[in-house]
Design an enzyme around this catalytic site. Structure first.
Site, PDB file in Angstrom:
ATOM      1  N   LYS A  52       0.842  -1.213   0.000  1.00  0.00           N
ATOM      2  CA  LYS A  52       0.000   0.000   0.000  1.00  0.00           C
ATOM      3  C   LYS A  52       0.874   1.259   0.000  1.00  0.00           C
ATOM      4  O   LYS A  52       0.619   2.206  -0.739  1.00  0.00           O
ATOM      5  CB  LYS A  52      -0.943  -0.017   1.222  1.00  0.00           C
ATOM      6  CG  LYS A  52      -2.038  -1.069   1.111  1.00  0.00           C
ATOM      7  CD  LYS A  52      -2.854  -1.228   2.388  1.00  0.00           C
ATOM      8  CE  LYS A  52      -3.855  -2.370   2.228  1.00  0.00           C
ATOM      9  NZ  LYS A  52      -4.696  -2.601   3.405  1.00  0.00           N
ATOM     10  N   GLN A  96      -4.552  -1.502   9.662  1.00  0.00           N
ATOM     11  CA  GLN A  96      -4.527  -2.818   9.018  1.00  0.00           C
ATOM     12  C   GLN A  96      -5.157  -3.881   9.924  1.00  0.00           C
ATOM     13  O   GLN A  96      -4.848  -3.960  11.116  1.00  0.00           O
ATOM     14  CB  GLN A  96      -3.077  -3.193   8.649  1.00  0.00           C
ATOM     15  CG  GLN A  96      -2.933  -4.464   7.849  1.00  0.00           C
ATOM     16  CD  GLN A  96      -3.569  -4.391   6.456  1.00  0.00           C
ATOM     17  OE1 GLN A  96      -3.684  -3.314   5.869  1.00  0.00           O
ATOM     18  NE2 GLN A  96      -3.985  -5.521   5.933  1.00  0.00           N
ATOM     19  N   ASP A 119     -10.640   3.214   4.121  1.00  0.00           N
ATOM     20  CA  ASP A 119     -11.014   1.797   4.064  1.00  0.00           C
ATOM     21  C   ASP A 119     -12.532   1.629   4.005  1.00  0.00           C
ATOM     22  O   ASP A 119     -13.026   0.519   3.783  1.00  0.00           O
ATOM     23  CB  ASP A 119     -10.500   1.067   5.310  1.00  0.00           C
ATOM     24  CG  ASP A 119      -9.296   0.184   5.003  1.00  0.00           C
ATOM     25  OD1 ASP A 119      -9.163  -0.257   3.857  1.00  0.00           O
ATOM     26  OD2 ASP A 119      -8.512  -0.058   5.940  1.00  0.00           O
TER      27      ASP A 119
HETATM   28  N1  GUN Z   1      -7.044  -6.768   6.074  1.00  0.00           N
HETATM   29  C1  GUN Z   1      -7.465  -7.460   4.990  1.00  0.00           C
HETATM   30  N2  GUN Z   1      -8.021  -6.628   4.085  1.00  0.00           N
HETATM   31  C2  GUN Z   1      -7.947  -5.382   4.608  1.00  0.00           C
HETATM   32  C3  GUN Z   1      -8.352  -4.100   4.125  1.00  0.00           C
HETATM   33  O1  GUN Z   1      -8.912  -3.933   3.043  1.00  0.00           O
HETATM   34  N3  GUN Z   1      -8.089  -3.063   4.964  1.00  0.00           N
HETATM   35  C4  GUN Z   1      -7.495  -3.220   6.180  1.00  0.00           C
HETATM   36  N4  GUN Z   1      -7.304  -2.125   6.930  1.00  0.00           N
HETATM   37  N5  GUN Z   1      -7.112  -4.393   6.640  1.00  0.00           N
HETATM   38  C5  GUN Z   1      -7.333  -5.473   5.851  1.00  0.00           C
END
Ligand code: GUN
Length: 291
Positions: A52, A96, A119
């Site tokens: 990311k 996350q 998110d």
């Molecule tokens: N863990 C798995 N997918 C995601 C996501 O799209 N965002 C976040 N913050 N954690 C994740």
């Protein structure tokens, strides 16, 4: 068979965002800024967050990684979130998942400023999505919708079977597919671990979104000839022949299912990169809304 190439499509969309950043962020206009909070040392989470941050650098965004040990308390994490909410230099941020078990995920999502919730996990944004109002959408469902749109996969009037009902993927992607929108206007069935005759149900589907987290769950005999299959799974399976000792497989048995379908997304290189691209797009939207 059409391969829904998330790497190729992501490169194209990220280039479009990079062009917007170059055009808009000249002279004294700072670029969009994403922060990522990573708690603990889950290896998969570390990889996702690294990717990311890398994607942000690629398009010309600023990025900040905030790493905390697994022993971080909920109160300490809420303090980090409060600082991010107050910081005018941060346009959007993510925490996350998964979080260590002693931290209440719902309390964390509630603490995020909805305007910075790139998110799309805050109930305010989730509620707006459910009502069909413009909002920051969860990244994976948004990445899937971008993929369907850009590859001109018709969803209107189609029967979509979504395997999995998680808050992050299954439930929101089912909602988006059923909305009066393009892509959308589909008839959607959400299937889960208690669903009866799952194979029969899948065989009725025009489009299958597999998001259950079981390696190679979807087999060729569960798929109708000519169906479209979107594989959301990212499962690590042991493979001593690789340097890392593992390789990634999806929730779909790609080798056999790909022989039968009209279009399919691979793992890796399908929904994964699209999720990150959707996050980058959301960060751009959170930034440009303020400007
Ligand atoms: N863990 C798995 N997918 C995601 C996501 O799209 N965002 C976040 N913050 N954690 C994740």
């Amino acid at each position: 068979m059409l391969l829904l190439d998330g790497n190729k499509l992501s490169a194209l969309i990220r280039k479009e965002i990079q062009d917007k950043v170059r055009l808009f962020c000249q002279n004294d206009v700072r670029p969009p800024h994403l922060a990522a909070v990573l708690i603990g040392d889950n290896p998969a989470s570390q990889t996702y967050v690294r990717n990311k941050i890398r994607a942000c650098d690629e398009v010309g965004f600023a990025s900040t990684l905030i790493k905390k040990p697994a022993s971080t308390t909920q109160e300490e994490l809420l303090h980090v979130i409060d600082n991010l909410n107050r910081n005018p230099e941060i346009d959007g941020y993510i925490v996350q998942l998964p979080l260590p078990r002693h931290i209440d995920e719902h309390a964390v999502n509630l603490a995020i400023d909805p305007a910075k919730d790139v998110d799309g996990f805050h109930p305010f944004n989730f509620g707006k999505m459910a009502l069909g109002l413009p909002s920051l959408l969860p990244a994976t469902p948004m990445g899937i919708m971008m993929m369907l749109e850009r590859y001109h996969i018709e969803t209107e009037g189609k029967h979509c079977v979504v395997l999995g009902r998680s808050n992050i993927v299954g439930t929101p992607v089912a909602l988006l597919l059923s909305k009066k929108a393009k892509p959308g206007n589909a008839t959607v069935t959400i299937a889960h671990s208690k669903t009866c005759n799952l194979a029969g149900l899948c065989r009725q589907a025009d489009i299958i979104v597999a998001a259950l987290g079981i390696p190679r769950f979807l087999k060729a005999d569960m798929v109708r000839e000519g169906a479209v299959v979107i594989d959301v799974g990212i499962n690590r399976i042991d493979d001593p022949t690789t340097n890392r000792g593992f390789r990634l497989v999806g929730d779909v048995d790609f080798e056999e299912v790909s022989q039968k379908v009209s279009a399919i997304s691979p793992v890796p290189g399908g929904v994964g990169p699209m999720t990150i691209t959707a996050l980058v797009e959301n960060t751009w939207r959170a930034f440009s809304k303020k400007s």
